[in-house]
Motif scaffolding. Structure first.
Motif, mmCIF file in Angstrom:
data_model
loop_
_atom_site.group_PDB
_atom_site.id
_atom_site.type_symbol
_atom_site.label_atom_id
_atom_site.label_comp_id
_atom_site.label_asym_id
_atom_site.label_seq_id
_atom_site.Cartn_x
_atom_site.Cartn_y
_atom_site.Cartn_z
ATOM 1 N N TYR A 41 0.804 -1.224 0.000
ATOM 2 C CA TYR A 41 0.000 0.000 0.000
ATOM 3 C C TYR A 41 0.838 1.276 0.000
ATOM 4 C CZ TYR A 41 -3.343 -3.549 1.421
ATOM 5 O OH TYR A 41 -4.110 -4.693 1.480
ATOM 6 N N LEU A 42 2.163 1.122 0.019
ATOM 7 C CA LEU A 42 3.043 2.292 -0.018
ATOM 8 C C LEU A 42 3.234 2.712 -1.475
ATOM 9 C CD1 LEU A 42 5.657 1.255 2.684
ATOM 10 C CD2 LEU A 42 3.765 2.882 2.928
ATOM 11 N N LEU A 43 2.204 3.366 -2.004
ATOM 12 C CA LEU A 43 2.163 3.747 -3.404
ATOM 13 C C LEU A 43 1.866 5.237 -3.535
ATOM 14 C CD1 LEU A 43 -0.111 0.821 -4.669
ATOM 15 C CD2 LEU A 43 2.387 0.948 -4.851
ATOM 16 N N LYS A 44 2.411 5.849 -4.583
ATOM 17 C CA LYS A 44 2.147 7.258 -4.838
ATOM 18 C C LYS A 44 0.650 7.489 -4.966
ATOM 19 C CE LYS A 44 3.435 11.130 -7.819
ATOM 20 N NZ LYS A 44 4.315 11.608 -8.897
ATOM 21 N N GLY A 45 0.144 8.492 -4.279
ATOM 22 C CA GLY A 45 -1.278 8.805 -4.314
ATOM 23 C C GLY A 45 -2.051 8.248 -3.137
ATOM 24 N N ASN A 46 -1.534 7.167 -2.513
ATOM 25 C CA ASN A 46 -2.161 6.675 -1.294
ATOM 26 C C ASN A 46 -1.877 7.639 -0.148
ATOM 27 O OD1 ASN A 46 -3.284 4.502 -2.547
ATOM 28 N ND2 ASN A 46 -1.996 2.957 -1.582
ATOM 29 N N ARG A 47 -2.571 7.464 0.958
ATOM 30 C CA ARG A 47 -2.484 8.444 2.040
ATOM 31 C C ARG A 47 -2.017 7.835 3.354
ATOM 32 N NH1 ARG A 47 -7.114 13.007 0.950
ATOM 33 N NH2 ARG A 47 -6.876 13.061 -1.300
ATOM 34 N N LEU A 48 -1.396 8.688 4.160
ATOM 35 C CA LEU A 48 -0.955 8.322 5.501
ATOM 36 C C LEU A 48 -1.677 9.211 6.500
ATOM 37 C CD1 LEU A 48 2.917 8.479 4.863
ATOM 38 C CD2 LEU A 48 1.498 6.427 4.742
ATOM 39 N N ILE A 49 -2.075 8.673 7.635
ATOM 40 C CA ILE A 49 -2.551 9.519 8.731
ATOM 41 C C ILE A 49 -1.648 9.270 9.932
ATOM 42 C CG2 ILE A 49 -4.927 9.742 7.944
ATOM 43 C CD1 ILE A 49 -5.750 7.595 9.895
ATOM 44 N N ILE A 50 -1.246 10.362 10.571
ATOM 45 C CA ILE A 50 -0.314 10.291 11.693
ATOM 46 C C ILE A 50 -0.829 11.166 12.839
ATOM 47 C CG2 ILE A 50 1.625 9.902 10.105
ATOM 48 C CD1 ILE A 50 2.508 12.810 10.772
ATOM 49 N N PRO A 51 -0.376 10.914 14.059
ATOM 50 C CA PRO A 51 -0.776 11.776 15.181
ATOM 51 C C PRO A 51 -0.299 13.207 14.965
ATOM 52 C CG PRO A 51 0.173 9.721 15.978
ATOM 53 C CD PRO A 51 0.440 9.769 14.506
ATOM 54 N N ALA A 52 -1.151 14.171 15.311
ATOM 55 C CA ALA A 52 -0.804 15.584 15.208
ATOM 56 C C ALA A 52 -0.136 16.054 16.489
ATOM 57 C CB ALA A 52 -2.063 16.402 14.941
ATOM 58 N N GLU A 53 0.394 17.290 16.438
ATOM 59 C CA GLU A 53 0.988 17.874 17.637
ATOM 60 C C GLU A 53 -0.064 18.082 18.729
ATOM 61 O OE1 GLU A 53 1.888 18.670 14.617
ATOM 62 O OE2 GLU A 53 4.038 18.251 14.661
ATOM 63 N N ASN A 54 -1.305 18.407 18.316
ATOM 64 C CA ASN A 54 -2.395 18.530 19.281
ATOM 65 C C ASN A 54 -2.847 17.137 19.703
ATOM 66 O OD1 ASN A 54 -2.351 21.319 19.032
ATOM 67 N ND2 ASN A 54 -3.983 21.369 17.511
ATOM 68 N N GLU A 55 -2.791 16.865 20.979
ATOM 69 C CA GLU A 55 -3.082 15.527 21.487
ATOM 70 C C GLU A 55 -4.473 15.063 21.069
ATOM 71 O OE1 GLU A 55 -3.110 13.080 25.741
ATOM 72 O OE2 GLU A 55 -2.474 15.175 25.665
ATOM 73 N N GLY A 56 -4.535 13.838 20.562
ATOM 74 C CA GLY A 56 -5.808 13.249 20.171
ATOM 75 C C GLY A 56 -6.222 13.516 18.737
#
Length: 205
Positions: A41-56
């Motif tokens: 799934y590590l393909l150009k155009g796919n998306r990642l979601i990661i934790p933000a600096e704001n908790e939660g």
């Protein structure tokens, strides 16, 4: 919008987040151990979601480049940019003059995009004009500047799907902890990254 795989901290060798709303820069680079359930799934155009600096909170990035490194083990070097930057090419907004609250302006800016209006911390009414065609991202930045607010882009998920992409306009993102960063003491290096992407559009009659 389906969540296809999860990488945990033990899968991450290195990661770096560069963000500057002023300069239209928001990138995320991550180096991952390969031969895992996320490889395909590590393909150009796919998306990642990661934790933000704001908790939660979570933020979303679009994969722009993937380097498959093979040596004694398989590694992936992934480069991505914040998904909200695609608002620069989401639609063309005709020249206009409009009076409204920050929330009303944001509803107009985000109409027919994948983002929705979240929290807005201003009840004032201000007139905003554009003499030339613009786009949702530039309109949002103008709203933030005129109302003296900060934009906060985030995503919401239920564990299986991304359910909402939200833009807040708030007085201040995060909390000030009363500490001043001093070069040579707290800060050892400064890097400036220039974004070279240019978005163009043709308006048909």
């Amino acid at each position: 919008d389906q969540i296809l795989a999860i990488a945990t901290a033990k899968n991450v060798l290195d990661n770096e987040h560069h963000a500057s709303l002023k300069d239209n820069i928001d990138t995320f680079d991550i180096e991952l151990i390969g031969e895992q359930n996320y490889d395909d799934y590590l393909l150009k155009g796919n998306r990642l979601i990661i934790p933000a600096e704001n908790e939660g909170e979570m933020v979303e990035f679009v994969i722009n480049e993937v380097e498959d490194i093979r040596g004694h083990s398989k590694l992936f070097d992934v480069k991505a940019y914040a998904s909200y930057l695609d608002l620069q090419k989401a639609k063309a907004i005709k020249p206009f003059t409009r009076t409204g609250t920050a929330r009303e302006h944001m509803f107009y800016a985000l109409a027919d995009t994948e983002f929705e209006v979240g929290l807005t911390e201003s009840a004032r009414e201000i007139t905003i004009s554009f003499e030339n065609y613009t786009n949702p991202y530039e309109y949002l930045k103008r709203i933030a500047r005129e109302f003296e607010l900060e934009l906060n882009f985030r995503v919401v998920h239920n564990g299986l799907f991304v359910t909402n992409r939200v833009v807040d306009a708030v007085v201040s993102i995060g909390d000030f902890r009363g500490r001043e960063v001093t070069f040579g003491k707290d800060l050892q290096e400064i890097r400036r990254l220039e974004a070279g992407d240019i978005y163009t559009a043709i308006i048909g009659n």
